[in-house]
Design a protein around this motif. Structure first.
Motif, PDB file in Angstrom:
ATOM      1  N   ILE A   7       0.849  -1.222   0.148  1.00 49.06           N
ATOM      2  CA  ILE A   7       0.162  -0.008  -0.270  1.00 49.06           C
ATOM      3  C   ILE A   7       0.798   1.180   0.045  1.00 49.06           C
ATOM      4  N   PHE A   8       1.808   1.368   0.965  1.00 43.61           N
ATOM      5  CA  PHE A   8       2.770   2.293   1.150  1.00 43.61           C
ATOM      6  C   PHE A   8       3.640   2.567  -0.239  1.00 43.61           C
ATOM      7  N   GLN A   9       3.994   1.448  -0.830  1.00 43.02           N
ATOM      8  CA  GLN A   9       4.947   1.619  -1.983  1.00 43.02           C
ATOM      9  C   GLN A   9       4.134   1.971  -3.212  1.00 43.02           C
ATOM     10  N   LYS A  10       2.853   1.549  -3.381  1.00 45.82           N
ATOM     11  CA  LYS A  10       1.817   1.915  -4.370  1.00 45.82           C
ATOM     12  C   LYS A  10       1.578   3.647  -4.326  1.00 45.82           C
ATOM     13  N   PHE A  11       1.362   4.068  -3.039  1.00 40.84           N
ATOM     14  CA  PHE A  11       1.193   5.468  -2.830  1.00 40.84           C
ATOM     15  C   PHE A  11       2.290   6.078  -3.120  1.00 40.84           C
ATOM     16  N   SER A  12       3.682   5.877  -2.490  1.00 40.70           N
ATOM     17  CA  SER A  12       4.813   6.816  -2.776  1.00 40.70           C
ATOM     18  C   SER A  12       5.334   6.618  -4.166  1.00 40.70           C
ATOM     19  N   GLY A  13       5.136   5.409  -4.678  1.00 44.17           N
ATOM     20  CA  GLY A  13       6.151   5.239  -6.080  1.00 44.17           C
ATOM     21  C   GLY A  13       7.499   4.629  -5.525  1.00 44.17           C
ATOM     22  N   GLU A  14       7.636   4.234  -4.452  1.00 43.13           N
ATOM     23  CA  GLU A  14       9.133   3.979  -3.777  1.00 43.13           C
ATOM     24  C   GLU A  14       8.963   2.708  -3.252  1.00 43.13           C
ATOM     25  N   LYS A  15      10.187   1.764  -3.665  1.00 38.86           N
ATOM     26  CA  LYS A  15      10.284   0.499  -3.186  1.00 38.86           C
ATOM     27  C   LYS A  15      10.546   0.455  -1.786  1.00 38.86           C
ATOM     28  N   VAL A  16      11.555   1.440  -1.256  1.00 41.03           N
ATOM     29  CA  VAL A  16      11.976   1.246   0.110  1.00 41.03           C
ATOM     30  C   VAL A  16      11.346   2.319   0.905  1.00 41.03           C
ATOM     31  N   VAL A  17      10.440   2.027   1.709  1.00 42.95           N
ATOM     32  CA  VAL A  17       9.702   2.956   2.223  1.00 42.95           C
ATOM     33  C   VAL A  17      10.118   3.215   3.708  1.00 42.95           C
ATOM     34  N   GLY A  18       9.753   4.638   4.077  1.00 44.74           N
ATOM     35  CA  GLY A  18      10.130   5.035   5.541  1.00 44.74           C
ATOM     36  C   GLY A  18       9.080   6.292   5.752  1.00 44.74           C
ATOM     37  N   SER A  19       9.922   7.288   6.243  1.00 42.47           N
ATOM     38  CA  SER A  19       9.017   8.518   6.707  1.00 42.47           C
ATOM     39  C   SER A  19       8.523   9.103   5.239  1.00 42.47           C
ATOM     40  N   PRO A  20       7.293   9.489   4.932  1.00 31.48           N
ATOM     41  CA  PRO A  20       6.357  10.141   6.394  1.00 31.48           C
ATOM     42  C   PRO A  20       5.407   9.114   6.800  1.00 31.48           C
ATOM     43  N   PHE A  21       5.546   7.808   6.447  1.00 34.64           N
ATOM     44  CA  PHE A  21       4.338   6.803   7.064  1.00 34.64           C
ATOM     45  C   PHE A  21       4.981   6.461   8.369  1.00 34.64           C
ATOM     46  N   PHE A  22       6.122   6.327   8.849  1.00 36.05           N
ATOM     47  CA  PHE A  22       6.580   5.804  10.078  1.00 36.05           C
ATOM     48  C   PHE A  22       6.993   6.770  10.932  1.00 36.05           C
ATOM     49  N   VAL A  23       6.923   6.578  12.290  1.00 36.16           N
ATOM     50  CA  VAL A  23       7.634   7.347  13.336  1.00 36.16           C
ATOM     51  C   VAL A  23       8.957   6.775  13.880  1.00 36.16           C
ATOM     52  N   ASP A  24       9.058   5.367  13.733  1.00 36.49           N
ATOM     53  CA  ASP A  24      10.073   4.610  14.138  1.00 36.49           C
ATOM     54  C   ASP A  24      10.356   3.629  13.387  1.00 36.49           C
ATOM     55  N   TYR A  25      10.654   2.311  13.756  1.00 36.14           N
ATOM     56  CA  TYR A  25      11.153   1.053  13.141  1.00 36.14           C
ATOM     57  C   TYR A  25       9.787   0.405  12.466  1.00 36.14           C
ATOM     58  N   CYS A  26       8.568   0.779  13.155  1.00 28.17           N
ATOM     59  CA  CYS A  26       7.295  -0.011  12.466  1.00 28.17           C
ATOM     60  C   CYS A  26       6.312   0.650  12.817  1.00 28.17           C
ATOM     61  N   HIS A  27       6.339   1.575  13.909  1.00 22.52           N
ATOM     62  CA  HIS A  27       4.826   2.434  14.126  1.00 22.52           C
ATOM     63  C   HIS A  27       4.632   3.430  13.080  1.00 22.52           C
ATOM     64  N   LEU A  28       3.221   3.721  12.973  1.00 24.62           N
ATOM     65  CA  LEU A  28       3.000   4.588  11.724  1.00 24.62           C
ATOM     66  C   LEU A  28       2.573   6.004  12.417  1.00 24.62           C
ATOM     67  N   SER A  29       2.996   6.879  11.403  1.00 26.10           N
ATOM     68  CA  SER A  29       2.391   8.361  11.619  1.00 26.10           C
ATOM     69  C   SER A  29       0.839   8.294  11.414  1.00 26.10           C
ATOM     70  N   PRO A  30       0.167   9.542  11.911  1.00 27.49           N
ATOM     71  CA  PRO A  30      -1.009   9.837  11.267  1.00 27.49           C
ATOM     72  C   PRO A  30      -1.335   9.581   9.944  1.00 27.49           C
ATOM     73  N   GLU A  31      -0.240  10.082   9.021  1.00 33.60           N
ATOM     74  CA  GLU A  31      -0.334  10.122   7.508  1.00 33.60           C
ATOM     75  C   GLU A  31      -0.449   8.524   7.246  1.00 33.60           C
ATOM     76  N   GLY A  32       0.306   7.632   7.797  1.00 32.64           N
ATOM     77  CA  GLY A  32       0.736   6.171   7.672  1.00 32.64           C
ATOM     78  C   GLY A  32      -0.872   5.510   7.972  1.00 32.64           C
ATOM     79  N   TYR A  33      -1.495   6.073   8.994  1.00 31.34           N
ATOM     80  CA  TYR A  33      -2.785   5.541   9.387  1.00 31.34           C
ATOM     81  C   TYR A  33      -3.730   5.917   7.938  1.00 31.34           C
ATOM     82  N   LYS A  34      -3.813   7.106   7.452  1.00 34.71           N
ATOM     83  CA  LYS A  34      -4.865   7.489   6.647  1.00 34.71           C
ATOM     84  C   LYS A  34      -4.686   6.719   5.407  1.00 34.71           C
ATOM     85  N   ILE A  35      -3.234   6.518   4.869  1.00 32.72           N
ATOM     86  CA  ILE A  35      -3.095   5.854   3.556  1.00 32.72           C
ATOM     87  C   ILE A  35      -3.243   4.041   3.841  1.00 32.72           C
TER      88      ILE A  35
END
Length: 714
Positions: free
Chosen positions: A374-402
Motif C-alpha cells: 500500500i505504501f509502495q503504491k502510494f509513494s512510488g518507492e520500493k524502500v518506504v520510510g517517512s512520512p509513513f513511519f515514526v520509528d521502526y514500525c509504528h505509523l504516523s497519522p499519515e500512515g494511518y490514513k493511507i
C-alpha cells in the motif's frame, strides 16, 4: 527410615555424578533433558501460542472477558465494561464499554492487533481504528460500530484469544493488524532454559551458528503459518469476515546495528577489518568504497548479519539506487531479530511476508492486505520510510490514513479518497500531536543506532523541532524533561516535581517508560533538546550548563565510566527493558565490547587536567602472546596508546584540559584486531550451550573492569 536413607544416598550419587570436574555427568544430564524429554512439535507450537493476557473464565453472565473489557449485566443487557486488570495499561483504546448485541441498523467492525494497530504514541487521540471509523462514516450511508480491541505487545497467543473472544459480540468484520510480535518466543537466547534450547540444539550439533540462524528463519515462517491456520480455522466456523493486514517495516530511516556472531569459516576477524574500513569510507562520504566493502562483508557472513546489510543498503540509497537497496534493507531487518543480548525491534520478517503472500489462497477464509505494498503504491518507492513511519514500525497519522483507506474501501465497496479526512491538528488538537512527536523524538534519539560511529545531529534535532512546529507549548515539556533527567542523575525522574508534571501532560501512561529505557547520561538527547529550546527563545543553554554541572562536580571524587549510565547507546550493550536494574552495575558488572570501539560520555570543564585510571584486559581467548595496543581517544583525538594482555592490568592516563570541551566529551577506546582461535571459540560455545550454560554468540574485543576519571591532584 530405610527408604529415606536410600533416597539420601541416591541424591548424593546424583550430586557426585553431576559435579564431576570434567562436567561429564552434567553434560549427560543435559543431553537427556534435550533429547529424551522433548515435547512433540505440536506441543512446542501450543507453548509458543500461550497468551500474554491474564487468564479468565466466563462469569455470571456466561460470557468471557474480551481483553480488559469484562461482561456485566446492565438494565437486563450484557455490556462489556473496561475493567482494571494486570495488563490494563497496554489496552490503550479509549473505548469505555460496548454492548453484546449490536443494533439492527448497525454493522460492527472489531480491530485487533499489537502496537501498530493500537497507534502507539498517538493513542488515544488518533489511531488506525479511529481513522477507519471516519472513513466508514464518510463513504457509506450505513451506521457502524468500530471497536478498538488492540493491545500493545500483544503476542500470537493473545491475538488468537482476542479473536475468539470477540466473536461473542457478533462482528461483521474483524480487522487484524499483527505479525511484528510473533518471534520473541523463538529468539536464539544466550542464557535460555533447556526447554528453549531444544529448538536449536540439533542445528548447532550438525552445523554451527549459521545453521541455528537458518533454523530460526524456518521456524519463524512455520510459526506464522500456524497462527494464520488457526485464524483461518476460527473464521471458517462463523459468518464474520476476517481481514488480515500484514504490517510494514521502516526500512529507510531506522538502522539496526548488531555485532557479528562467530562465523563458521574462520573469517570473523576479517569481517571486522572490512567493517572498520567501511565505516571510515562512509564517514568520509566515499559510498562506492563503502558499498564494495559492505558486499565483501556479506560474502563473508553469508547474509546473516544486520550491520553488513545496512551498510550496503545505505550506500546504495546514497548512490540513488533505491530499488537495489530494498533486498538489503529487508535482510537487515530480518537479521536483527535473531539473538537476545542486544535490543531488537519488532518487525514482520520479509521471509514470513513472502511466504504468506505465496500461500495466501490456502487461507480460504482470510482476506489479506499488505501494508508495505500500500505504501509502495502510494509513494512510488520500493524502500518506504517517512512520512509513513515514526520509528521502526509504528505509523504516523499519515500512515494511518493511507493504510486504512483500502480496508475501508473493501468494507464499503467504494473508492475511498484519502484527502477527505480532516487535518489532524484541526480534529485532534495540536498539543496532543506535539507531545506525541516529542516522545517519538526521544525514542529515536535513544534507540535508532547508526551503523557508523558519528551522529547526524540535524536528523535528531529536526525530530524535536517537528514537535515544536505542531505546538510551541511542547517547549514546556522539553524544559520539564531536562529538569527531571537532572534529578539525582536521572534516578529521581519519576519522583521529581518536574517528572510528575511531565507524566501528567503526556498522551499515554506508557509513553514515558517506553521512551525512557536506560538512556544513561542521555547526552545526545539533552543536547538536541537544549538546542531546540535555545533556537525557540528559551533558556536552553542555561539548562544544559546546569545539567552538565551536576556531572562535572562528581569529578572532585571521581566517576567510573563503565557505570552503564555513561555508556553511549546503552541498549547496544543490553536488552532494553522497563526495569529499575536494567543498565546498572547489577546487570553489567564490567564492560565487554562486542565492537572494535567502546564509547563513553564524560562531562567536564576545561579548567582542570584529569587523570584516568583504567583496569582492562584482552579476552582470555586471545591467541596473541605479545602485548597489544589500545588507543585512548578523547573527542576523536588519540591522547595515549596503552599496551595490554589477556590479564587485568592497570594504566594511568593524563587528560589535559586542552583536549577537553566544556560540557559533554566523547571518550573512546579503540581495541586491537581480533586474534582468537575461532574454531575453539565455536567448540566451546557448543559445549556450553548443551550444558545449559551462558554462551557468547559474539566475539569480545576487550573487557574493562574500571575506568575511573577524576580531577588531577596538584
Amino acid at each position: 527410615m530405610i527408604q529415606g536413607e536410600y533416597q539420601g544416598n541416591n541424591v548424593e550419587k546424583i550430586k557426585k555424578i553431576l559435579f564431576q570436574d570434567d562436567e561429564a555427568g552434567l553434560e549427560l544430564f543435559r543431553l537427556m533433558q534435550l533429547y529424551l524429554f522433548k515435547d512433540s512439535d505440536k506441543d512446542d507450537v501450543l507453548k509458543l501460542t500461550e497468551s500474554n493476557i491474564p487468564p479468565s473464565q466466563p462469569n455470571e453472565t456466561g460470557y468471557l472477558p474480551i481483553g480488559t473489557w469484562s461482561p456485566v449485566f446492565e438494565d437486563g443487557e450484557v455490556v462489556f465494561v473496561r475493567n482494571k486488570q494486570a495488563d490494563t495499561a497496554f489496552w490503550e483504546s479509549n473505548c469505555k464499554q460496548f454492548c453484546l448485541k449490536k443494533k439492527s441498523t448497525h454493522k460492527r467492525v472489531c480491530v485487533i492487533g499489537e502496537s501498530v494497530a493500537a497507534g502507539m504514541f498517538f493513542t488515544p487521540h488518533i489511531s488506525p481504528t479511529k481513522t477507519l471509523s471516519e472513513y466508514l462514516e464518510l463513504h457509506s450511508e450505513g451506521m457502524w460500530d468500530v471497536i478498538d480491541l488492540t493491545r500493545n505487545s500483544m503476542n500470537a497467543g493473545a491475538l488468537l484469544e482476542t479473536c475468539r473472544a470477540a466473536l461473542q459480540i457478533n462482528p461483521d468484520y474483524i480487522v487484524v493488524i499483527a505479525g511484528n510480535n510473533w518471534y520473541t518466543d523463538i529468539t536464539i537466547e544466550h542464557s535460555g532454559p533447556i526447554s528453549r534450547r531444544r529448538m536449536y540444539v540439533n542445528a548447532l550439533d550438525k552445523g554451527n551458528i549459521c545453521a541455528i540462524i537458518q533454523q530460526y528463519k524456518e521456524k519463524s515462517v512455520e510459526f506464522a503459518k500456524e497462527i494464520l491456520r488457526q485464524i483461518d480455522g476460527i473464521s471458517s466456523e462463523v459468518q464474520t469476515q476476517f481481514l488480515f493486514v500484514l504490517p510494514a517495516v521502516n526500512y529507510k530511516d531506522w538502522e539496526r546495528r548488531y555485532p557479528l556472531h562467530w562465523l563458521d569459516n574462520k573469517k570473523t576477524s576479517k569481517w571486522y577489518e572490512k567493517f572498520k574500513l567501511a565505516v571510515h569510507a562512509i564517514e568520509n562520504k566515499d559510498y562506492e568504497s563503502g558499498l564494495k566493502l559492505g558486499v565483501e562483508m556479506i560474502q563473508i557472513d553469508g547474509g546473516t548479519n544486520a550491520t553488513s546489510s545496512r551498510i550496503v543498503a545505505n550506500c546504495l540509497m546514497k548512490l540513488g539506487r533505491n530499488e537495489e537497496a530494498y533486498a538489503y534493507c529487508a535482510a537487515e531487518s530480518d537479521n536483527s531479530l535473531l539473538f537476545d543480548e542486544i535490543t531488537s525491534f519488532p518487525g514482520m520478517s520479509s521471509l514470513v511476508r513472502k511466504e504468506i503472500k505465496r500461500e495466501e489462497k490456502s487461507f480460504k477464509h482470510i482476506f489479506f492486505f499488505d501494508m508495505e505494498e500500500i505504501f509502495q503504491k502510494f509513494s512510488g518507492e520500493k524502500v518506504v520510510g517517512s512520512p509513513f513511519f515514526v520509528d521502526y514500525c509504528h505509523l504516523s497519522p499519515e500512515g494511518y490514513k493511507i493504510s486504512m483507506a483500502p480496508i475501508a474501501g473493501y468494507i464499503t465497496n467504494c473508492d475511498v479518497q484519502i484527502k477527505n479526512i480532516d487535518d489532524d491538528n484541526h480534529t485532534v488538537g495540536s498539543f496532543y500531536l506535539a507531545t506525541a512527536y516529542f516522545c517519538i523524538a526521544l525514542y529515536n534519539t535513544h534507540l535508532n543506532r547508526p551503523v557508523i560511529n558519528n551522529f547526524n545531529m540535524k536528523k535528531y534535532v529536526s525530530l524535536f523541532q517537528k514537535a515544536v512546529d505542531c505546538c510551541e507549548t511542547v517547549l514546556d515539556i522539553m524544559e520539564l524533561y531536562i529538569k527531571a533527567r537532572g534529578c539525582q542523575f536521572g534516578t529521581g525522574f519519576a519522583l521529581s516535581k518536574s517528572g510528575q508534571k511531565l507524566s501528567d501532560m503526556l498522551n499515554s501512561p506508557l509513553d514515558l517508560p517506553i521512551t525512557q529505557q536506560a538512556p544513561g547520561v542521555d547526552a545526545f538527547a539533552i543536547t538536541c533538546i537544549c538546542e531546540i529550546l535555545t533556537a525557540n527563545g528559551r533558556k536552553g543553554k542555561k539548562l544544559l550548563e546546569e545539567y552538565q554541572r551536576a556531572y562535572i562536580n562528581l569529578l572532585d571524587k571521581g566517576v567510573d565510566l563503565i557505570n552503564p549510565q555513561y555508556m553511549e547507546w546503552i541498549n547496544s550493550h543490553t536488552m532494553a527493558a522497563i526495569d529499575s536494574e536494567n543498565g546498572t552495575w547489577r546487570n553489567m558488572p564490567y564492560h565487554k565490547s562486542w565492537w572494535p570501539w567502546s564509547y563513553f560520555t564524560l562531562a567536564s570543564d576545561t579548567l582542570n587536567d584529569l587523570e584516568m585510571e583504567i583496569v582492562l584486559r584482552l579476552p582470555t581467548s586471545f591467541t596473541a602472546k605479545e602485548k597489544k595496543r589500545v588507543s585512548v581517544v578523547i573527542n576523536n583525538k588519540v591522547i595515549k596508546n596503552i599496551f595490554v594482555i589477556d590479564k587485568w592490568t592497570m594504566h594511568k592516563v593524563t587528560i589535559s584540559a586542552g583536549c577537553l570541551s566544556k560540557g559533554f566529551n566523547r571518550v573512546s577506546l579503540e581495541w586491537p584486531e581480533l586474534e582468537q582461535n575461532e574454531e575453539k571459540a565455536i567448540s566451546d560455545l557448543k559445549d556450553r550451550y548443551v550444558k545449559g550454560r551462558n554462551v557468547e554468540f559474539y566475539p569480545i574485543f576487550g573487557e574493562i573492569f574500571s575506568m575511573r576519571v577524576r580531577k588531577k591532584t596538584k
